[in-house]
Every structure is written in C-alpha cells, then in structure tokens.
Enzyme design. Sequence first.
Site, mmCIF file in Angstrom:
data_model
loop_
_atom_site.group_PDB
_atom_site.id
_atom_site.type_symbol
_atom_site.label_atom_id
_atom_site.label_comp_id
_atom_site.label_asym_id
_atom_site.label_seq_id
_atom_site.Cartn_x
_atom_site.Cartn_y
_atom_site.Cartn_z
ATOM 1 N N ASN A 186 13.594 -3.734 12.116
ATOM 2 C CA ASN A 186 13.433 -4.323 10.876
ATOM 3 C C ASN A 186 14.085 -5.906 11.108
ATOM 4 O OD1 ASN A 186 12.997 -2.326 8.393
ATOM 5 N ND2 ASN A 186 14.368 -1.555 9.584
ATOM 6 N N ASP A 233 20.969 3.043 -7.129
ATOM 7 C CA ASP A 233 22.411 3.780 -7.109
ATOM 8 C C ASP A 233 23.194 3.561 -8.258
ATOM 9 O OD1 ASP A 233 22.066 4.099 -4.076
ATOM 10 O OD2 ASP A 233 22.356 2.102 -4.110
ATOM 11 N N ALA A 284 0.856 -1.307 -0.050
ATOM 12 C CA ALA A 284 -0.141 0.090 0.076
ATOM 13 C C ALA A 284 0.821 1.316 -0.146
ATOM 14 C CB ALA A 284 -0.888 -0.079 1.195
ATOM 15 N N HIS A 339 24.294 -0.216 0.573
ATOM 16 C CA HIS A 339 23.198 0.914 0.147
ATOM 17 C C HIS A 339 22.869 1.914 1.099
ATOM 18 C CE1 HIS A 339 19.737 2.714 -1.852
ATOM 19 N NE2 HIS A 339 18.932 2.501 -0.946
ATOM 20 N N ARG A 376 21.431 5.789 -10.765
ATOM 21 C CA ARG A 376 21.658 7.167 -10.544
ATOM 22 C C ARG A 376 23.286 7.637 -10.952
ATOM 23 N NH1 ARG A 376 19.734 6.956 -4.420
ATOM 24 N NH2 ARG A 376 17.634 7.613 -4.425
ATOM 25 N N GLN A 394 4.263 3.955 -1.221
ATOM 26 C CA GLN A 394 4.586 4.763 -2.315
ATOM 27 C C GLN A 394 5.337 3.994 -3.390
ATOM 28 O OE1 GLN A 394 5.078 8.608 -3.006
ATOM 29 N NE2 GLN A 394 2.847 8.630 -1.930
ATOM 30 N N ILE A 395 6.355 3.180 -2.795
ATOM 31 C CA ILE A 395 7.276 2.463 -3.935
ATOM 32 C C ILE A 395 6.306 1.468 -4.719
ATOM 33 C CG2 ILE A 395 9.129 0.744 -4.505
ATOM 34 C CD1 ILE A 395 10.458 2.372 -1.971
ATOM 35 N N ARG A 443 13.525 5.172 9.060
ATOM 36 C CA ARG A 443 13.941 5.674 10.195
ATOM 37 C C ARG A 443 13.390 6.903 10.559
ATOM 38 N NH1 ARG A 443 20.757 5.905 10.985
ATOM 39 N NH2 ARG A 443 20.791 6.698 13.156
ATOM 40 N N ARG A 458 20.397 4.005 15.083
ATOM 41 C CA ARG A 458 20.538 2.988 14.103
ATOM 42 C C ARG A 458 20.207 1.526 14.718
ATOM 43 N NH1 ARG A 458 26.067 1.860 10.638
ATOM 44 N NH2 ARG A 458 26.690 0.725 12.670
#
Length: 354
Positions: free
Chosen positions: A128, A182, A36, A210, A185, A38-39, A115, A121
């Site tokens: 996760n 990456d 559900a 990453h 990009r 954005q990606i 995050r 971290r």
Amino acid sequence: MSSIWCCRPTAADSDIVINKSVSMAAPIKVVVTGAAGQIAYSLLYQIASGAVFGPEQPVYLHLLDIAPMMGVLEGVVMELADCALPLLAGVLPTANPEEAFKDVVAAFLVGAMPRREGMERKDLLAANVRIFKEQGQALDKVARKDVKVLVVGNPANTNALICSKYAPSIPKENFTAMTRLDQNRAQSQLAAKVGVPVKDVKRVIIWGNHSSTQFPDASNAVATIGGAEKSVAQVINDDEYMKGTFVTTVQKRGAAVIAARKMSSALSAAKAASDHMRDWFLGTGDRWVSMGVVSDGSYGAPPDVVFSFPVTVSNGQWKIVQGLTISDFARQMLDATGKELVEEKQEALDVCKD
C-alpha cells in the site's frame, strides 16, 4: 432527453464521456480510485445522484483503476450512462493517476491492496505504501491545492498519512481516513439497543485506528426519547455492555460481514464514504462526526499519525471537539489504538526508505 456519449475506457486521453444536458452550476471534478470495485459500484451512484455534493451541483467523475480492470470499468461507464443522471456532467475512465487526479476538488481513494491469506502486516503496508506514494505524488502534481482527500482503502489511517507525505504542497488537514463506517455501525447498534430510530442517536465517537483496536465510545452519546434527549449510557444502564459487547461488536463488525457474505463491506462502506465527504463539504452544524485526521496530540493521542477524533465541520474545515472527559477505561483504549498507529507509521516509513 438526457444522453451520455459513451466511449471505451481503454481508449486515448481524448476519450471522455460527456453529458451535454447539464446546465446548472459549473461541474466539479471528483475522482474515485478502485473504480471497478465493489465499494465504488455503490459509491459512484451516490456521488452522481447528488447525495454527496448536493442536488444542484453537477459532477465530472474521474474513474481510476489498474489497466487489467479497464474492461470491467467499461461496463461501469455504460451503467452510469444508463442511469441518465441529470447531475452527471461527464466521465473519464483511466489507468493513469495523473489523468485521474487532474484538477479534482474531491478524491475518494478506495483502491488499495487487500490483505490476503498468509500475508504479514508488513507486506500489506509495503504494497500500500507503493500505491499511496504514487497517488500522493500525482495529487501533488496535478490536483487542486484545496482538494479534499478521503482514504477508504485499508489500512486507511496509515495510507492517508503516506499519501499526505508524498503530497507536500497540499495541507495535511486535507487528508482524512474513513472511520464513519465504524460510527454508523456504532450508532445503529445503540439505536437498536435503546429502541429508537438511528437518526435519534447522536454523539457516538470512534477514536483511533480503523482496525480492531479502534475505540467505539458511547459515553457522550444521547438519544431522543419521548421528545427529550437522554444519556444513552443512563438509558442502557449496563456498564458491562457499554465496555464489552458494544465495543467488540463494532470492532469486529467488518469480520462478521465477511463471514456472512464472503466479501468485505461494500454498500455500507460506500454510504459511509458519502456521509464523510458530504459533511466535509456541506458542514455538520452542531453534530459530531468521526474522521481520521492528522493528530495534533489532542486527548493524549500520539501526534503526526492519522487518528480518528470527534469533529465538527464548518466552511469545509474540520475542528476536533475539545473538552471531553476521558475515563480510565477510555484512556487505556486510546493508548492501545494510538500505539498501533505509531507502529504502523514506523513500518510504513521503513518501507519508504527501501
């Protein structure tokens, strides 16, 4: 006329959306987590349209998200129906990981704990670890043993490692992390610098994690200029740019996108996930692509972490490109990103013991 029988994603196990017009090859089952989000909103169309598995391969989408998102997911299911996609054989929306991973041949693990401000971290890794432990266990229990797993949700490399740890019956090489964004990009930055279409730049490498320690490496990159392949480094002829601006621009691109649109990369992340899985399934030929894979120690990378290497893919199997020269500068960069991955791994494993 193509039609999809629509259902509410909050309903029971039997509520599956089916497109009875599909009559080509047998559909393959593909799961997307964080469905559900954005990606996934961009990714689902690419998968269902044939951009990933090919124009002749029907897909059966399993959409996994948490229970509070089922209402939003219902809208996504409606939109998939409204696309009237010939290759979409059906949709199963669910909040149950074992339903979602049942018999899948490909898994896009997009959903992860982001995050938040003030979060350490270790706290992010702890959150996760719980998610990817549960998903690894579900994959181990109900997915096909040849399933190809792509972790998109960050910290992607360590999430992939943890997921693999909890799916011991599935080969480690079947778990990968996405560094293709990456690479895309980096390729785009170099194409703009050289003044050629992005398709004419090849052999750009992303090494390591990453994260902001990744090493975008253009030392082997070539560009097609005037019909001939030329070294990008020689064409640019600016060592300061190659080791400075180019590297930091790619490393910080995600943060730049967030600063500009107030949300993290979604469209480009979905495209990169599609690229990664397409190449894994359909092959790369002699092209190099960057994938986070379980390290065998190649190029002095620490073993048994998920580390991004240049690879080629044939018959569904990736292979690390060997024999490349590692400069003193590159050695420092590889060591730094490798050190971060070892630290992340240890922190995640410490959480697993709790």
